[in-house]
Design an enzyme around this catalytic site. Structure first.
Site, PDB file in Angstrom:
ATOM      1  CB  ALA A   1      22.751 102.018  21.909  1.00  0.00           C
TER       2      ALA A   1
ATOM      3  N   GLY B   1      17.952 101.165  23.148  1.00  0.00           N
ATOM      4  CA  GLY B   1      18.092 100.204  23.614  1.00  0.00           C
ATOM      5  C   GLY B   1      18.081  99.567  24.957  1.00  0.00           C
TER       6      GLY B   1
ATOM      7  CD  GLU C   1      15.761  98.181  20.647  1.00  0.00           C
ATOM      8  OE1 GLU C   1      17.146  99.191  20.679  1.00  0.00           O
ATOM      9  OE2 GLU C   1      16.069  97.960  19.154  1.00  0.00           O
TER      10      GLU C   1
ATOM     11  CD  GLU D   1      15.745 103.401  18.611  1.00  0.00           C
ATOM     12  OE1 GLU D   1      15.172 103.607  18.726  1.00  0.00           O
ATOM     13  OE2 GLU D   1      16.363 102.312  19.561  1.00  0.00           O
TER      14      GLU D   1
HETATM   15  C1  HXC Z   1      25.791 108.084  25.291  1.00  0.00           C
HETATM   16  C2  HXC Z   1      24.761 109.524  26.783  1.00  0.00           C
HETATM   17  C3  HXC Z   1      23.604 108.226  25.964  1.00  0.00           C
HETATM   18  C4  HXC Z   1      23.722 107.667  25.435  1.00  0.00           C
HETATM   19  C5  HXC Z   1      23.061 109.756  27.913  1.00  0.00           C
HETATM   20  N1  HXC Z   1      24.225 110.132  27.629  1.00  0.00           N
HETATM   21  N2  HXC Z   1      22.295 109.036  26.735  1.00  0.00           N
HETATM   22  N3  HXC Z   1      25.775 109.152  26.057  1.00  0.00           N
HETATM   23  N4  HXC Z   1      24.793 107.521  24.765  1.00  0.00           N
HETATM   24  N5  HXC Z   1      22.846 106.718  24.491  1.00  0.00           N
HETATM   25  C6  HXC Z   1      24.884 111.023  28.582  1.00  0.00           C
HETATM   26  C7  HXC Z   1      24.853 112.370  27.788  1.00  0.00           C
HETATM   27  O1  HXC Z   1      26.090 112.702  26.788  1.00  0.00           O
HETATM   28  C8  HXC Z   1      26.272 112.519  29.216  1.00  0.00           C
HETATM   29  O2  HXC Z   1      26.780 112.665  29.575  1.00  0.00           O
HETATM   30  C9  HXC Z   1      24.920 112.392  30.228  1.00  0.00           C
HETATM   31  O3  HXC Z   1      24.503 110.532  29.812  1.00  0.00           O
HETATM   32  C10 HXC Z   1      23.924 112.874  31.100  1.00  0.00           C
HETATM   33  O4  HXC Z   1      22.992 113.001  29.414  1.00  0.00           O
HETATM   34  P1  HXC Z   1      21.798 114.512  29.633  1.00  0.00           P
HETATM   35  O5  HXC Z   1      21.752 114.119  27.801  1.00  0.00           O
HETATM   36  O6  HXC Z   1      22.924 115.662  30.025  1.00  0.00           O
HETATM   37  O7  HXC Z   1      20.801 114.105  30.247  1.00  0.00           O
HETATM   38  P2  HXC Z   1      19.453 114.978  29.991  1.00  0.00           P
HETATM   39  O8  HXC Z   1      19.987 116.430  30.102  1.00  0.00           O
HETATM   40  O9  HXC Z   1      17.947 115.173  31.949  1.00  0.00           O
HETATM   41  O10 HXC Z   1      19.207 113.843  29.155  1.00  0.00           O
HETATM   42  C11 HXC Z   1      18.603 112.637  29.606  1.00  0.00           C
HETATM   43  C12 HXC Z   1      18.926 111.911  27.804  1.00  0.00           C
HETATM   44  C13 HXC Z   1      19.404 112.385  27.399  1.00  0.00           C
HETATM   45  C14 HXC Z   1      16.873 112.624  27.230  1.00  0.00           C
HETATM   46  C15 HXC Z   1      18.216 110.769  28.220  1.00  0.00           C
HETATM   47  O11 HXC Z   1      20.653 112.002  27.528  1.00  0.00           O
HETATM   48  C16 HXC Z   1      19.545 111.441  25.611  1.00  0.00           C
HETATM   49  O12 HXC Z   1      18.821 111.984  24.936  1.00  0.00           O
HETATM   50  N6  HXC Z   1      19.569 110.689  25.689  1.00  0.00           N
HETATM   51  C17 HXC Z   1      20.434 109.722  24.095  1.00  0.00           C
HETATM   52  C18 HXC Z   1      19.066 108.512  24.277  1.00  0.00           C
HETATM   53  C19 HXC Z   1      18.806 108.355  23.524  1.00  0.00           C
HETATM   54  O13 HXC Z   1      18.739 108.646  21.750  1.00  0.00           O
HETATM   55  N7  HXC Z   1      19.381 106.791  22.921  1.00  0.00           N
HETATM   56  C20 HXC Z   1      19.205 105.540  21.955  1.00  0.00           C
HETATM   57  C21 HXC Z   1      20.597 105.855  21.409  1.00  0.00           C
HETATM   58  S1  HXC Z   1      20.543 104.503  19.951  1.00  0.00           S
HETATM   59  P3  HXC Z   1      28.208 113.959  28.950  1.00  0.00           P
HETATM   60  O14 HXC Z   1      29.190 113.647  29.694  1.00  0.00           O
HETATM   61  O15 HXC Z   1      27.998 114.043  27.798  1.00  0.00           O
HETATM   62  O16 HXC Z   1      27.622 115.034  29.859  1.00  0.00           O
HETATM   63  C22 HXC Z   1      20.018 103.279  20.372  1.00  0.00           C
HETATM   64  C23 HXC Z   1      19.841 101.980  19.988  1.00  0.00           C
HETATM   65  C24 HXC Z   1      19.846 100.525  19.645  1.00  0.00           C
HETATM   66  O17 HXC Z   1      19.883 103.007  22.118  1.00  0.00           O
HETATM   67  C25 HXC Z   1      20.313  99.400  18.594  1.00  0.00           C
HETATM   68  C26 HXC Z   1      21.948  98.831  19.003  1.00  0.00           C
HETATM   69  C27 HXC Z   1      21.894  97.934  17.832  1.00  0.00           C
END
Ligand code: HXC
Length: 260
Positions: A68, A111, A114, A134
Site C-alpha cells: 500500500a 498489500g 495481498e 506492515e
Molecule cells: C510508497 C514506496 C513504497 C510504498 C517504495 N516506495 N515502496 N512509496 N509506498 N509502499 C517508493 C520509495 O519511497 C522510493 O521513492 C521508490 O519507491 C523506490 O523505493 P526504494 O525504497 O528507494 O527502493 P529500494 O531501496 O530498492 O527498496 C525497495 C523496498 C522498499 C524494499 C521494496 O521500497 C520498501 O521497503 N518499501 C516499503 C515496503 C512496505 O513496507 N510495504 C508495506 C506497506 S503497508 P522515493 O521518491 O522516496 O525515492 C501495506 C498495508 C496493506 O501494504 C494494508 C492496507 C489496507
C-alpha cells in the site's frame, strides 16, 4: 472508463485473456487509492465481458507491488480510515467470476503480497520476493493478508512472516505452497499468459464454478476474518507507533516505537 483512460495501470487484451499491468514505476507500483479504483474497474470490465475468459495481473521486473502507498497512508487518522473504509474496494477482486492469474516478479510486499493472494493463481519469477512487512510500520495487514496467508501456508509460517516482517524468496514461497509455479523471471509474464489462455479456452461457466468451489474450501470463515482484520488494521491508526512508523519511512530513518 475506456481501456486507454487509466493513469496508474495499462490494460491490454490477448485474444480471450485480459491483461492488467500496474504502472507506477516511481513508487514500485505502491497501491494508492487511484490505482485500486483503476484495477478494480478494469477487472470488473473484463469480468463483465463474455469475450474474456481469464485475467492476468502483473507489475514490472522490479516490483509486482511494494505494498500500500505509505505516503498516502502516513497522515491518515483512525477516523479517516474507518470513514473511507480504506482499501475496502480491493475485496471486489475476490468476487470476480473470471479466473485471475498474478504474474509476480520482484517485490510483492504488504498489500502487494495481498493483491497477489487475491488472485486465483500466483506465477512467480525466480526474483520474486514476498512478505508482509506492515509490522515495521506499526500496522498490520489490511487487505486480507493475515487471513489468506495463514490459510495458504499455515499458522507457523504466517506468524513468522507477519510478526517479523521478513522477506521470503520465491523458492520458499513455492515450498510453502503460496505460489502455483516458479519460473525464470524472464518467462513469468509469458507463462502466466499461457496458463491464462489455457484456462480461457475452457468452459467459462465451468471455470467460474470450479473457482467458486475451490474458493469455498479456502474461504470458509474468511469473510468474518477479513472484517475483524480490517477493524484491527483501522485501530492501528489510533496508535503512536503507526504515526511514527510511517513518518520514519517517509523521512528515511529508523522508527522509534514507543509501544503505545
Ligand atoms: C510508497 C514506496 C513504497 C510504498 C517504495 N516506495 N515502496 N512509496 N509506498 N509502499 C517508493 C520509495 O519511497 C522510493 O521513492 C521508490 O519507491 C523506490 O523505493 P526504494 O525504497 O528507494 O527502493 P529500494 O531501496 O530498492 O527498496 C525497495 C523496498 C522498499 C524494499 C521494496 O521500497 C520498501 O521497503 N518499501 C516499503 C515496503 C512496505 O513496507 N510495504 C508495506 C506497506 S503497508 P522515493 O521518491 O522516496 O525515492 C501495506 C498495508 C496493506 O501494504 C494494508 C492496507 C489496507
Amino acid at each position: 472508463m475506456s481501456e486507454n483512460e487509466y493513469s496508474t495501470i495499462a490494460v491490454d487484451r490477448r485474444d480471450r485473456v485480459g491483461v492488467i499491468t500496474l504502472n507506477r514505476p516511481e513508487a514500485l507500483n505502491a497501491l494508492n487509492t487511484e490505482l485500486m479504483g483503476e484495477v478494480v474497474a478494469a477487472a470488473q470490465a473484463f469480468d463483465a465481458d463474455p469475450g474474456i475468459g481469464a485475467i492476468v495481473l502483473t507489475g514490472s521486473d522490479r516490483a509486482f507491488a511494494a505494498g500500500a502507498d505509505i505516503k498516502e497512508m502516513a497522515d491518515k487518522t483512525f477516523s479517516d480510515v474507518v470513514a473511507e473504509q480504506f482499501f475496502g474496494a480491493w475485496d471486489a477482486l475476490a468476487g470476480l467470476r473470471t479466473p485471475t492469474v498474478a504474474a509476480v516478479n520482484g517485490y510483492a510486499l504488504g498489500g502487494g503480497c495481498e493483491l497477489a493472494m487475491l488472485c486465483d493463481l500466483i506465477i512467480a519469477g525466480d526474483t520474486a520476493v514476498f512478505g508482509q512487512p506492515e509490522i515495521n510500520l506499526g500496522v498490520i495487514p489490511g487487505i486480507g493478508g493475515s487471513q489468506r496467508l495463514t490459510r495458504a501456508v499455515g499458522k507457523a509460517k504466517a506468524m513468522d512472516l507477519i510478526l517479523t516482517g521478513r522477506q521470503m524468496k520465491s523458492d520458499e514461497a513455492d515450498r510453502l505452497g503460496l505460489v502455483s509455479r516458479v519460473v525464470p523471471a524472464e518467462n513469468t509474464v509469458q507463462t502466466a499468459l499461457e496458463i491464462a489462455a489455457d484456462i480461457a479456452g475452457k468452459s467459462l461457466i465451468a471455470a467460474g464454478l470450479a473457482k467458486e468451489a475451490v474458493n469455498r474450501a479456502f474461504e470458509s470463515g474468511l469473510t468474518e476474518g477479513v472484517r475483524v482484520e480490517r477493524n484491527l488494521f483501522y485501530s492501528t491508526f489510533a496508535t503512536d507507533d503507526q504515526t511514527e512508523g510511517m513518518a520514519a519511512f517517509v523521512a528515511k530513518r529508523r522508527p522509534d516505537f514507543q509501544h503505545r
